[in-house]
Design a protein around this motif. Structure first.
Motif, mmCIF file in Angstrom:
data_model
loop_
_atom_site.group_PDB
_atom_site.id
_atom_site.type_symbol
_atom_site.label_atom_id
_atom_site.label_comp_id
_atom_site.label_asym_id
_atom_site.label_seq_id
_atom_site.Cartn_x
_atom_site.Cartn_y
_atom_site.Cartn_z
ATOM 1 N N GLN A 92 -41.717 44.472 4.594
ATOM 2 C CA GLN A 92 -40.488 45.181 4.248
ATOM 3 C C GLN A 92 -40.373 45.350 2.736
ATOM 4 O O GLN A 92 -40.982 44.610 1.961
ATOM 5 C CB GLN A 92 -39.279 44.413 4.785
ATOM 6 C CG GLN A 92 -39.173 44.440 6.296
ATOM 7 C CD GLN A 92 -38.088 43.510 6.795
ATOM 8 O OE1 GLN A 92 -38.191 42.302 6.656
ATOM 9 N NE2 GLN A 92 -37.037 44.075 7.350
ATOM 10 N N ASP A 134 -36.714 49.865 8.579
ATOM 11 C CA ASP A 134 -35.717 48.921 9.090
ATOM 12 C C ASP A 134 -34.367 49.168 8.413
ATOM 13 O O ASP A 134 -34.303 49.665 7.291
ATOM 14 C CB ASP A 134 -36.190 47.490 8.832
ATOM 15 C CG ASP A 134 -35.514 46.480 9.749
ATOM 16 O OD1 ASP A 134 -34.469 46.828 10.333
ATOM 17 O OD2 ASP A 134 -36.010 45.353 9.868
ATOM 18 N N HIS A 135 -33.293 48.791 9.098
ATOM 19 C CA HIS A 135 -31.949 49.018 8.564
ATOM 20 C C HIS A 135 -31.300 47.748 8.022
ATOM 21 O O HIS A 135 -30.148 47.785 7.589
ATOM 22 C CB HIS A 135 -31.046 49.606 9.658
ATOM 23 C CG HIS A 135 -30.958 48.739 10.888
ATOM 24 N ND1 HIS A 135 -31.792 48.923 11.969
ATOM 25 C CD2 HIS A 135 -30.163 47.689 11.193
ATOM 26 C CE1 HIS A 135 -31.500 48.019 12.897
ATOM 27 N NE2 HIS A 135 -30.512 47.256 12.442
ATOM 28 N N ASP A 136 -32.021 46.624 8.026
ATOM 29 C CA ASP A 136 -31.432 45.353 7.607
ATOM 30 C C ASP A 136 -31.525 45.205 6.094
ATOM 31 O O ASP A 136 -32.471 44.634 5.552
ATOM 32 C CB ASP A 136 -32.141 44.189 8.313
ATOM 33 C CG ASP A 136 -31.355 42.890 8.185
ATOM 34 O OD1 ASP A 136 -30.474 42.808 7.302
ATOM 35 O OD2 ASP A 136 -31.617 41.954 8.967
ATOM 36 N N LEU A 137 -30.527 45.698 5.395
ATOM 37 C CA LEU A 137 -30.504 45.652 3.935
ATOM 38 C C LEU A 137 -30.442 44.223 3.415
ATOM 39 O O LEU A 137 -31.046 43.901 2.378
ATOM 40 C CB LEU A 137 -29.317 46.467 3.412
ATOM 41 C CG LEU A 137 -29.098 46.497 1.896
ATOM 42 C CD1 LEU A 137 -30.301 47.091 1.189
ATOM 43 C CD2 LEU A 137 -27.832 47.284 1.550
ATOM 44 N N ASP A 138 -29.729 43.347 4.122
ATOM 45 C CA ASP A 138 -29.569 41.970 3.648
ATOM 46 C C ASP A 138 -30.902 41.248 3.492
ATOM 47 O O ASP A 138 -31.039 40.364 2.652
ATOM 48 C CB ASP A 138 -28.673 41.173 4.602
ATOM 49 C CG ASP A 138 -27.197 41.558 4.476
ATOM 50 O OD1 ASP A 138 -26.852 42.169 3.442
ATOM 51 O OD2 ASP A 138 -26.418 41.278 5.397
ATOM 52 N N GLU A 139 -31.891 41.620 4.295
ATOM 53 C CA GLU A 139 -33.185 40.938 4.253
ATOM 54 C C GLU A 139 -33.982 41.251 2.999
ATOM 55 O O GLU A 139 -34.890 40.501 2.641
ATOM 56 C CB GLU A 139 -34.020 41.306 5.489
ATOM 57 C CG GLU A 139 -33.603 40.585 6.757
ATOM 58 C CD GLU A 139 -34.644 40.720 7.859
ATOM 59 O OE1 GLU A 139 -35.668 41.396 7.618
ATOM 60 O OE2 GLU A 139 -34.430 40.167 8.939
ATOM 61 N N GLN A 157 -22.307 48.023 3.546
ATOM 62 C CA GLN A 157 -22.487 48.418 4.939
ATOM 63 C C GLN A 157 -21.209 49.039 5.492
ATOM 64 O O GLN A 157 -20.107 48.579 5.204
ATOM 65 C CB GLN A 157 -22.858 47.192 5.794
ATOM 66 C CG GLN A 157 -24.196 46.572 5.450
ATOM 67 C CD GLN A 157 -25.364 47.358 6.007
ATOM 68 O OE1 GLN A 157 -25.194 48.452 6.544
ATOM 69 N NE2 GLN A 157 -26.565 46.803 5.879
ATOM 70 N N ASN A 162 -24.821 51.393 10.422
ATOM 71 C CA ASN A 162 -25.494 50.829 9.256
ATOM 72 C C ASN A 162 -25.872 51.956 8.303
ATOM 73 O O ASN A 162 -25.512 53.117 8.524
ATOM 74 C CB ASN A 162 -26.717 50.019 9.683
ATOM 75 C CG ASN A 162 -27.664 50.807 10.585
ATOM 76 O OD1 ASN A 162 -28.174 51.854 10.205
ATOM 77 N ND2 ASN A 162 -27.882 50.309 11.808
ATOM 78 N N SER A 165 -32.361 53.737 7.408
ATOM 79 C CA SER A 165 -33.606 53.159 6.923
ATOM 80 C C SER A 165 -33.459 52.754 5.456
ATOM 81 O O SER A 165 -33.167 53.586 4.589
ATOM 82 C CB SER A 165 -34.741 54.180 7.064
ATOM 83 O OG SER A 165 -34.908 54.538 8.428
ATOM 84 N N VAL A 166 -33.676 51.474 5.179
ATOM 85 C CA VAL A 166 -33.458 50.933 3.839
ATOM 86 C C VAL A 166 -34.367 51.603 2.812
ATOM 87 O O VAL A 166 -33.960 51.858 1.677
ATOM 88 C CB VAL A 166 -33.678 49.406 3.833
ATOM 89 C CG1 VAL A 166 -33.652 48.856 2.414
ATOM 90 C CG2 VAL A 166 -32.619 48.719 4.681
ATOM 91 N N ASN A 323 -39.032 50.191 16.990
ATOM 92 C CA ASN A 323 -38.552 48.829 16.711
ATOM 93 C C ASN A 323 -39.760 47.925 16.484
ATOM 94 O O ASN A 323 -40.898 48.390 16.368
ATOM 95 C CB ASN A 323 -37.649 48.321 17.839
ATOM 96 C CG ASN A 323 -38.425 47.921 19.087
ATOM 97 O OD1 ASN A 323 -39.610 48.257 19.241
ATOM 98 N ND2 ASN A 323 -37.778 47.203 19.980
#
Length: 531
Positions: A92, A134-139, A157, A162, A165-166, A323
């Protein structure tokens, strides 16, 4: 620079499945394409790729264009050769290059590609799959140092859905604050200015997460060391669309296969990926949202829109997103992947996917474990030597390490051991005499023994605390070693960025990591003491 290795078996934080994969592959062979330690495994996959060719024209056109934009040389053009193969890895888009293991993954892939080029007598190109979908910005928005984390806060967010895509997000002005804080936190060395100007200049307003990540790794590794790939390009998504649409039509088949494999794995190990029906996301106004099967179609998780089965063909390829289950299959439908360099978690989830490669009609690559490495700085190495501390031992609590060094085998410990023996001897001498006079006094004798033992224990605890206080400097030094090797209680490579060491040691840090990293010893955790 010195190198050592320690076995994974018994190491805290290492799964049983991963430990078995790197030490006893035969136990897990039914779940993978071949033994990563055997040359013939790669030869077999290479042969399968030869008989299952892919159309490389659009792929290489896109890769050449992307890498030219990142000032990354012309290595991608070698993939036009129909005999060429790829060693792939990916990660990522962590800001400022992500944790150290991202660098180790890339270097492992480069070394493995060099080795396989000789073994297979054909071009093998290292490729880095930039996971920006991926859409998980926190990661990916935090940079961690010992006792400190700096997080980018330029994007908030939404309440529903969300940000999508980051990798496509562009940095806002808050990235300037992050750079300023990084400069303040890091040591003011002669290397600091050059490190930011040379390797991390891409982290600025208006640059996307993906572009900043690619430019940073290009700078760290050297232009042309490997090919970087942004799979979010719509032209590549069009190539992957037939596979994702087939998954949307046949999810019952893939879901049943995943369930069967996961159930078999869980008898002895664990299933890394939680299995749900439906493995495709859709990009929409609500961000990146899962498509949940309804039996006769799909429901978009956030917007609630319904898509009938005969409407799947109408979804734009540019809006389809795999996914964690489908991502490797998309990757290996686009690239001639002979091997994938994976971390421990990835190795575990690949164990669930072999049947899906059969379904997708693509050869499954050999899964090669990335180098796992702990860097030991010279001052930390001296402290470890002074207190006789091993890298593995430092996973224990500081109080336990102090007890072993301050109390075990000391005069204080021996004194209390003698006192306990004397107490037992005293009571054992009293008991027969007292009970001969009056047998009902036995409980009183035992109660007295318990009370004396309790008081002795209290005194011992007070004495040990006092002794430990006399060794506060030792405690502080042990804690410093723990934080250096296991910041926040985790493996160093999972927490700290290369930036932390580059500011301290300059380009020499990269040189020592390159020369010290050993792909022949990936079945063990490696220790590299800097000089």
């Amino acid at each position: 620079m010195t190198r050592k290795v320690i076995p994974y078996s018994g190491m805290k934080g290492v799964s049983r499945l991963f430990a078995a994969y790197v030490t006893d592959y035969g136990r897990l062979s039914p779940y993978y394409a071949g033994d990563w330690r055997e040359d013939r495994s790669y030869e077999a996959v290479a042969q399968n790729l030869t008989t299952s060719p892919i159309d490389r024209t659009v792929l290489v056109d896109v890769l050449e264009e992307q890498n030219l934009g990142w000032n990354n040389g012309h290595l991608a053009s070698q993939l036009r050769d129909p005999h060429s193969l790829a060693v792939v890895t990916g990660q990522q888009v962590g800001i400022f290059g992500g944790p150290l293991y991202t660098l180790y993954k890339a270097l492992t892939a480069i070394r493995l590609a060099e080795r396989l080029s000789q073994i297979l007598a054909r071009p093998v190109i290292p490729v880095f799959w930039i996971e920006g979908g991926d859409h998980d910005l926190d990661e990916v928005k935090g940079v961690t140092f010992p006792g400190k984390q700096i997080r980018y806060k330029g994007h908030e967010q939404p309440e529903i859905g969300n940000l999508g895509s980051v990798g496509r997000l562009t940095f806002k002005e808050d990235i300037d604050r992050v750079v300023t804080e990084l400069r303040e936190v890091l040591p003011d060395t002669s290397f600091r200015g050059d490190v930011f100007a040379t390797h991390y200049v891409a982290y600025s307003q208006g640059v996307t997460f993906t572009d900043a990540f690619a430019r940073t790794l290009t700078s760290l590794l050297g232009s042309g060391s490997m090919v970087f790939m942004n799979p979010e390009d719509c032209r590549l998504k069009q190539l992957a669309a037939p596979l994702l649409r087939r998954e949307l039509r046949e999810y019952n088949t893939t879901h049943a296969a995943l369930q069967a494999t996961s159930a078999a794995l869980e008898k002895d190990y664990h299933a890394q990926v939680h299995v749900n029906p439906g493995n495709v996301f859709m990009l929409s106004d609500s961000g990146r949202e899962a498509l949940d099967p309804t039996g006769n179609g799909y429901k978009a998780r956030f917007s609630g829109g319904m898509i009938p089965l005969d409407g799947i063909q109408n979804i734009s390829p540019c809006n389809l997103s795999p996914n964690v289950v489908m991502r490797p299959l998309v990757q290996d439908s686009l690239l001639p992947t002979v091997a994938y360099v994976a971390g421990p978690g990835e190795i575990a989830y690949f164990a669930q996917f072999k049947s899906l490669y059969t379904w997708a009609k693509r050869p499954m690559p050999i899964i090669f474990p990335r180098v796992s490495l702990t860097v030991i700085e010279p001052r930390v190495a001296k402290l470890m030597q002074r207190h006789n501390l091993s890298a593995d031992e430092l996973r224990h609590e500081t109080s336990e390490l102090m007890r072993r060094r301050v109390l075990e085998g000391t005069e204080l410990e021996h004194a209390f051991e003698k006192a306990a023996i004397a107490l037992d001897t005293c009571v054992d001498g009293l008991r027969p005499v007292v009970t001969a006079v009056d047998s009902t006094l036995r409980p009183t004798v035992e109660a007295m023994r318990a009370q004396w033992g309790k008081e002795l224990s209290k005194l011992q605890q007070r004495a040990e605390r006092a002794e430990k206080r006399r060794h506060e400097q030792m405690r502080a030094q042990i804690e410093r070693c723990k934080q250096a090797l296991y910041p926040s209680g985790s493996f160093q490579e999972r927490e700290l960025p290369a930036l932390y060491y580059l500011v301290k040691y300059g380009e020499d840090f990269l040189d020592q990591v390159r020369s010290g990293l050993d792909i022949e010893s990936t079945s063990q955790h490696q220790l590299l003491t800097l000089s």
